[in-house]
Scaffold this active site. Structure first.
Site, PDB file in Angstrom:
ATOM      1  N   CYS B  13      10.045  37.445  18.643  1.00 13.87           N
ATOM      2  CA  CYS B  13       9.482  35.862  18.450  1.00 13.87           C
ATOM      3  C   CYS B  13       8.611  36.000  17.325  1.00 13.87           C
ATOM      4  O   CYS B  13       8.031  36.839  16.771  1.00 13.87           O
ATOM      5  CB  CYS B  13       8.925  35.684  19.792  1.00 13.87           C
ATOM      6  N   CYS B  16       5.497  38.022  17.473  1.00 12.79           N
ATOM      7  CA  CYS B  16       5.718  39.511  17.155  1.00 12.79           C
ATOM      8  C   CYS B  16       5.442  39.691  15.775  1.00 12.79           C
ATOM      9  O   CYS B  16       4.780  40.568  14.927  1.00 12.79           O
ATOM     10  CB  CYS B  16       6.919  40.127  17.563  1.00 12.79           C
TER      11      CYS B  16
END
Lengths: 342, 79
Positions: B13, B16
């Site tokens: 995502c 991250c």
């Protein structure tokens, strides 16, 4: 008291009073902007829409900052590890209630739903209890709660929180009773979950907890403000242009089909809570029934397509369908009950 | 030169990615001999005892879960 601490306390006090002053003067400011500065007629549709936006947008954003900061601080007391430790091996009924409650305060992002799911079910948290957590975490949303409180008062906020918790508890309990473990992807139960790694539950000083709050504001407010403004713009348009009581015929108490329709439209829709509530406010104002609107909001916030796609990794389709079906049925019941009772 | 194995745990995502970038920047500024590996497999994530992503693992030790810190803040976890 040491000087630096005294100074930060004074700064905080100053900040809070400034916030309060600004917050209090938003309504006259919004009217001044729409009717004086832009010269719009107070009775006109455009005037009403602009005044609504000019008042609601800064108000909701100000509320949001405070709430997100507060929730960030509260969440620093909870971690998924601790929640799991509380829930592991719990008997179902009690476990469902606890899971629904902890779902509200435990930090949760649907992006980590998969590791969380595996981490829960492989360490002794029953499947139904895990579902109670997974349902309540997005549905009883702190942003939604406080915005509802700010815009409609405590009764609507309490209704929303209470019914959300009941749906999460009962839906999780039903899923547990149905014994659907066989519909979890088989590799999940074979996963060797490591011991809780820490890194998120180091002892914290208050300064660190406030830092969590600041991080949450930067992250969440930074991410959702366009949704909020878009939601308020739609709300403003409804406020200004949709005739009074127009919604009463479509979303009013008399229209029995409006609740299932609201859920059907709401489930695939995905919006942040902060974006949907200004729309909800405008719908209510135009005569929509509270139960219908609540059902719509819950299905938008609580059941989202992205989250079910993420959960598809660990759940087979029949289980996903059961999960969505049970929760949607719960929302439906809540919608009808409110329309009948209120 | 100190060497570090930096693992970023998460489904890929946006958060991250941000954590990976910040960790990379912090490691460069510290002049470390480092490697950044992104771990997206949920089984591998859970095996490390992590339930909140993104998470930062340095030399096999979980340092942070569910938080994205600035490069400056991350330095203390990489030293």
């Amino acid at each position: 008291m040491p000087v630096p601490r005294l100074r930060s306390l004074l700064l905080a006090l100053l900040g809070v009073s400034a916030w309060w002053l600004v917050y209090r003067s938003l309504e006259p400011l919004g009217r001044w902007l729409a009717f004086r500065l832009l010269g719009l007629a107070p009775g006109s549709r455009l005037g009403a829409a602009v005044a609504f936006f000019a008042y609601e947008a800064p108000k909701v954003l100000l509320l949001l900052v405070v709430v997100v900061f507060g929730v960030g601080v509260v969440r620093s007391f909870f971690t998924p590890e601790r929640t799991r430790a509380v829930l592991a091996g719990r008997r179902e009924s009690v476990g469902n209630v606890l899971a629904a409650l902890l779902g509200v305060v435990t930090p949760f992002c649907s992006c980590s739903a998969v590791p969380l799911f595996i981490g829960f079910v492989t360490t002794g948290v029953p499947l139904g209890v895990t579902f109670s957590f997974l349902i309540s975490a997005p549905m009883v949303n702190e942003i939604a709660l406080v915005l509802l409180f700010g815009l409609f008062g405590w009764k609507v906020a309490a209704l929303y929180a209470g019914t959300g918790l009941i749906i999460a508890t009962v839906a999780g309990w039903i899923i547990g009773r149905l014994k659907l473990e066989r519909w979890v992807e088989p590799w999940v139960y074979a996963t060797a979950t490591g011991p809780a790694a820490g890194g998120s539950d180091a002892p914290l000083a208050w300064g660190d907890r406030f830092e969590f709050g600041r991080e949450a504001v930067k992250d969440i407010v930074g991410r959702v403000w366009p949704f909020v403004l878009a939601g308020i713009a739609v709300g403003a348009a409804i406020h200004g242009y949709v005739p009074q009581d127009f919604m009463a015929s479509i979303m009013g108490k008399g229209a029995w089909w409006s609740v299932p329709l609201a859920v059907l439209i709401g489930v695939p829709m995905y919006s942040n809570a902060a974006g949907i509530i200004p729309i909800v406010q405008a719908l209510l104002e135009k005569g929509a029934a509270l139960g219908t609107v609540l059902a719509f909001m819950m299905s938008v916030i609580g059941l989202s397509l992205p989250e079910t796609i993420i959960l598809r990794k660990v759940l087979t389709l029949p289980l996903i369908a059961t999960f969505v079906g049970v929760v949607a049925a719960g929302i439906l019941v809540v919608g009808y009950v409110f329309n009948i009772v209120l | 030169m100190a060497s570090r194995l930096i693992e970023i745990l998460g489904s890929g995502c946006a958060k991250c990615e941000m954590l990976a970038q910040h960790a990379e920047q912090a490691a460069q500024e510290l002049g470390l001999d480092y490697a950044v590996i992104k771990i997206k497999d949920p089984v591998a994530i859970v095996r490390r005892g992590v339930m909140q992503t993104p998470a930062l693992v340095v030399d096999g030790q979980v340092k942070l879960q569910g938080r994205v810190l600035t490069a400056e803040h991350l330095k203390e976890y990489l030293r």
